[in-house]
Write a protein that holds these residues in place. Structure first.
Motif, PDB file in Angstrom:
ATOM      1  N   ILE A 226      43.030  50.185  38.154  1.00 45.75           N
ATOM      2  CA  ILE A 226      41.710  49.161  38.024  1.00 45.75           C
ATOM      3  C   ILE A 226      43.217  47.890  38.152  1.00 45.75           C
ATOM      4  O   ILE A 226      44.146  47.193  37.225  1.00 45.75           O
ATOM      5  CB  ILE A 226      41.712  49.087  36.407  1.00 45.75           C
ATOM      6  CG1 ILE A 226      40.689  50.399  35.872  1.00 45.75           C
ATOM      7  CG2 ILE A 226      40.692  47.632  35.947  1.00 45.75           C
ATOM      8  CD1 ILE A 226      39.031  50.198  36.524  1.00 45.75           C
ATOM      9  N   PRO A 227      42.980  46.941  38.928  1.00 49.52           N
ATOM     10  CA  PRO A 227      43.679  46.069  39.201  1.00 49.52           C
ATOM     11  C   PRO A 227      43.339  44.709  38.328  1.00 49.52           C
ATOM     12  O   PRO A 227      42.068  45.030  37.155  1.00 49.52           O
ATOM     13  CB  PRO A 227      43.621  45.493  40.262  1.00 49.52           C
ATOM     14  CG  PRO A 227      42.485  46.448  41.003  1.00 49.52           C
ATOM     15  CD  PRO A 227      41.382  46.695  40.130  1.00 49.52           C
ATOM     16  N   ASP A 228      44.564  44.499  37.896  1.00 50.58           N
ATOM     17  CA  ASP A 228      45.141  42.463  37.173  1.00 50.58           C
ATOM     18  C   ASP A 228      43.622  41.956  37.938  1.00 50.58           C
ATOM     19  O   ASP A 228      43.033  41.610  38.757  1.00 50.58           O
ATOM     20  CB  ASP A 228      45.658  42.250  37.231  1.00 50.58           C
ATOM     21  CG  ASP A 228      46.482  42.767  36.122  1.00 50.58           C
ATOM     22  OD1 ASP A 228      46.515  43.740  35.596  1.00 50.58           O
ATOM     23  OD2 ASP A 228      47.902  42.506  36.395  1.00 50.58           O
ATOM     24  N   HIS A 229      43.085  41.299  36.848  1.00 51.60           N
ATOM     25  CA  HIS A 229      42.205  40.686  37.366  1.00 51.60           C
ATOM     26  C   HIS A 229      40.539  41.089  38.437  1.00 51.60           C
ATOM     27  O   HIS A 229      39.555  40.553  39.053  1.00 51.60           O
ATOM     28  CB  HIS A 229      42.379  39.289  37.912  1.00 51.60           C
ATOM     29  CG  HIS A 229      43.684  39.156  37.506  1.00 51.60           C
ATOM     30  ND1 HIS A 229      43.641  37.337  36.185  1.00 51.60           N
ATOM     31  CD2 HIS A 229      44.931  38.822  37.924  1.00 51.60           C
ATOM     32  CE1 HIS A 229      45.095  37.457  36.430  1.00 51.60           C
ATOM     33  NE2 HIS A 229      45.652  37.440  36.673  1.00 51.60           N
ATOM     34  N   SER A 230      40.250  42.258  37.181  1.00 54.54           N
ATOM     35  CA  SER A 230      39.149  43.359  37.872  1.00 54.54           C
ATOM     36  C   SER A 230      38.069  42.520  36.994  1.00 54.54           C
ATOM     37  O   SER A 230      38.235  42.312  35.574  1.00 54.54           O
ATOM     38  CB  SER A 230      39.051  44.655  38.267  1.00 54.54           C
ATOM     39  OG  SER A 230      40.437  44.669  38.770  1.00 54.54           O
ATOM     40  N   SER A 231      36.934  42.390  37.101  1.00 54.64           N
ATOM     41  CA  SER A 231      35.762  42.938  36.222  1.00 54.64           C
ATOM     42  C   SER A 231      34.875  44.453  36.501  1.00 54.64           C
ATOM     43  O   SER A 231      34.925  44.855  37.083  1.00 54.64           O
ATOM     44  CB  SER A 231      34.194  41.568  36.897  1.00 54.64           C
ATOM     45  OG  SER A 231      33.665  41.946  38.184  1.00 54.64           O
ATOM     46  N   LEU A 232      34.540  44.664  35.169  1.00 54.84           N
ATOM     47  CA  LEU A 232      34.610  45.544  35.007  1.00 54.84           C
ATOM     48  C   LEU A 232      33.326  46.739  33.731  1.00 54.84           C
ATOM     49  O   LEU A 232      33.498  45.423  32.686  1.00 54.84           O
ATOM     50  CB  LEU A 232      35.169  46.972  34.512  1.00 54.84           C
ATOM     51  CG  LEU A 232      36.100  46.762  33.744  1.00 54.84           C
ATOM     52  CD1 LEU A 232      37.418  48.076  32.883  1.00 54.84           C
ATOM     53  CD2 LEU A 232      37.666  45.957  33.883  1.00 54.84           C
TER      54      LEU A 232
ATOM     55  N   HIS B 276      46.519  45.667  31.351  1.00 57.27           N
ATOM     56  CA  HIS B 276      46.361  45.169  32.117  1.00 57.27           C
ATOM     57  C   HIS B 276      46.507  43.501  31.051  1.00 57.27           C
ATOM     58  O   HIS B 276      46.312  43.166  30.795  1.00 57.27           O
ATOM     59  CB  HIS B 276      44.940  45.242  32.576  1.00 57.27           C
ATOM     60  CG  HIS B 276      44.993  46.591  33.069  1.00 57.27           C
ATOM     61  ND1 HIS B 276      45.480  47.826  33.051  1.00 57.27           N
ATOM     62  CD2 HIS B 276      44.958  46.670  34.474  1.00 57.27           C
ATOM     63  CE1 HIS B 276      45.940  48.666  33.113  1.00 57.27           C
ATOM     64  NE2 HIS B 276      45.150  48.012  34.688  1.00 57.27           N
TER      65      HIS B 276
ATOM     66  N   LEU C  11      41.495  40.776  32.350  1.00 56.06           N
ATOM     67  CA  LEU C  11      40.158  41.950  32.598  1.00 56.06           C
ATOM     68  C   LEU C  11      39.330  40.752  31.983  1.00 56.06           C
ATOM     69  O   LEU C  11      39.052  40.471  31.255  1.00 56.06           O
ATOM     70  CB  LEU C  11      40.397  43.093  32.175  1.00 56.06           C
ATOM     71  CG  LEU C  11      41.542  44.056  33.111  1.00 56.06           C
ATOM     72  CD1 LEU C  11      41.570  45.281  32.557  1.00 56.06           C
ATOM     73  CD2 LEU C  11      41.078  43.657  34.550  1.00 56.06           C
TER      74      LEU C  11
ATOM     75  N   ASP D  13      33.284  45.198  40.031  1.00 55.41           N
ATOM     76  CA  ASP D  13      33.982  44.758  40.447  1.00 55.41           C
ATOM     77  C   ASP D  13      34.099  47.100  40.270  1.00 55.41           C
ATOM     78  O   ASP D  13      34.196  47.599  41.086  1.00 55.41           O
ATOM     79  CB  ASP D  13      35.153  45.005  40.596  1.00 55.41           C
ATOM     80  CG  ASP D  13      35.467  43.430  41.496  1.00 55.41           C
ATOM     81  OD1 ASP D  13      34.508  43.133  41.797  1.00 55.41           O
ATOM     82  OD2 ASP D  13      36.260  42.889  40.699  1.00 55.41           O
ATOM     83  N   TYR D  14      34.515  47.395  39.138  1.00 56.05           N
ATOM     84  CA  TYR D  14      34.124  48.604  38.854  1.00 56.05           C
ATOM     85  C   TYR D  14      33.491  49.375  37.330  1.00 56.05           C
ATOM     86  O   TYR D  14      32.911  47.897  37.363  1.00 56.05           O
ATOM     87  CB  TYR D  14      35.791  49.075  38.523  1.00 56.05           C
ATOM     88  CG  TYR D  14      37.054  48.699  39.163  1.00 56.05           C
ATOM     89  CD1 TYR D  14      36.791  50.193  40.351  1.00 56.05           C
ATOM     90  CD2 TYR D  14      37.226  47.261  39.429  1.00 56.05           C
ATOM     91  CE1 TYR D  14      38.045  49.487  41.417  1.00 56.05           C
ATOM     92  CE2 TYR D  14      38.658  47.087  39.889  1.00 56.05           C
ATOM     93  CZ  TYR D  14      38.776  48.335  41.343  1.00 56.05           C
ATOM     94  OH  TYR D  14      39.496  47.616  42.138  1.00 56.05           O
TER      95      TYR D  14
ATOM     96  N   SER E 130      27.887  48.222  39.740  1.00 58.43           N
ATOM     97  CA  SER E 130      28.609  48.561  39.961  1.00 58.43           C
ATOM     98  C   SER E 130      29.010  48.586  41.335  1.00 58.43           C
ATOM     99  O   SER E 130      29.115  49.483  42.109  1.00 58.43           O
ATOM    100  CB  SER E 130      29.321  49.731  39.814  1.00 58.43           C
ATOM    101  OG  SER E 130      29.475  49.291  38.173  1.00 58.43           O
TER     102      SER E 130
END
Length: 252
Positions: free
Chosen positions: A89-95, A113, A116, A166-167, A199
């Protein structure tokens, strides 16, 4: 016979017959009653069968194990899975993060992280993440299940459908050999289906015991996943489906 093979054999016999007594298992495997009792206790704790007087029966397909028990089951495995998944899970992702004790452990692993944005229908996940000042935590509306803090219902589905993230990180109660993802609660399943549909990438976290459980409600199929995170190699039938549908497999 090695303990793992014997225990897998016990589960298979119980599935075939619905019930096996300690005496029957002692004769079949040529071991002592004490050995069989230890095996049955281990398998019952793992949720692979139901311990009953004098033997064992199949795990219920309609009633899940109590939340307080699930929270401590396979905790070390869940922590390894959580650490592995968090690295993807990358930094600055939405999930999205949905209901489940594995997802609560994953939430803890995500605290390192940055930036997020998390939407969840799990009050326990929200409680874990709420103190991280650079996170945005959004809690879905709906009916709160008192037994585990999960949020379900039509209002929850409507809320989820407002987003595209994103995830998604989803849990599951069981995975059938045909690739079906199975749950106990129809309302929970409908929310999870909305999460998957909204997603870009879908990650499933499931410890090995989930390959031996058969809840009755179909949530989806393994083909809808982008990656499966688990602690042991899945059964061969599941491995073939993962390869067939180009689903990444990560072993923690």
């Amino acid at each position: 016979m090695k303990q793992q093979y014997r225990q897998d054999g016990i589960v298979e016999l119980v599935r075939q017959h619905g019930y096996m007594s300690i005496e029957q298992l002692t004769d079949y495997f040529a071991v002592t009653p004490q050995t069989v009792r230890r095996d049955l206790n281990t398998l019952a704790n793992e949720g692979r069968l139901r311990r009953v007087h004098g033997g064992a029966g199949i795990e219920s397909s309609t009633v899940n194990t109590a939340y307080s028990t699930r929270k401590t089951l396979h905790l070390a495995e869940k922590e390894r899975i959580a650490h592995c998944l968090a690295q993807h899970i990358p930094d600055h992702s939405s999930l999205f993060i949905n209901i489940g004790t594995s997802n609560e452990v994953i939430a803890q692993a995500l605290l390192d992280h940055q930036g997020l944005e998390i939407i969840t229908n799990n009050l326990n996940v929200a409680a874990i993440l709420q103190h991280k000042e650079d996170f945005t935590v959004i809690v879905a509306g709906g009916q709160v299940r008192s037994r585990d803090g999960g949020i379900i219902g039509e209002a929850t589905i409507d809320f989820i459908n407002q987003f595209k993230v994103d995830y998604s990180i989803i849990g599951i109660s069981g995975i059938d050999e045909d690739g079906s993802l199975l749950e106990f609660d129809y309302q929970e399943v409908r929310v999870a289906q909305a999460i998957i549909a909204n997603s870009r990438r879908v990650y499933l976290a499931a410890d090995y015991s989930k390959f031996h459980r058969n809840p009755m409600v179909r949530q989806g199929n393994i083909s809808q996943l982008d990656a499966l995170f688990t602690d042991r190699k899945p059964p061969e039938a599941i491995q073939r489906l993962l390869t067939q549908h180009d689903v990444a497999l990560y072993l923690a």
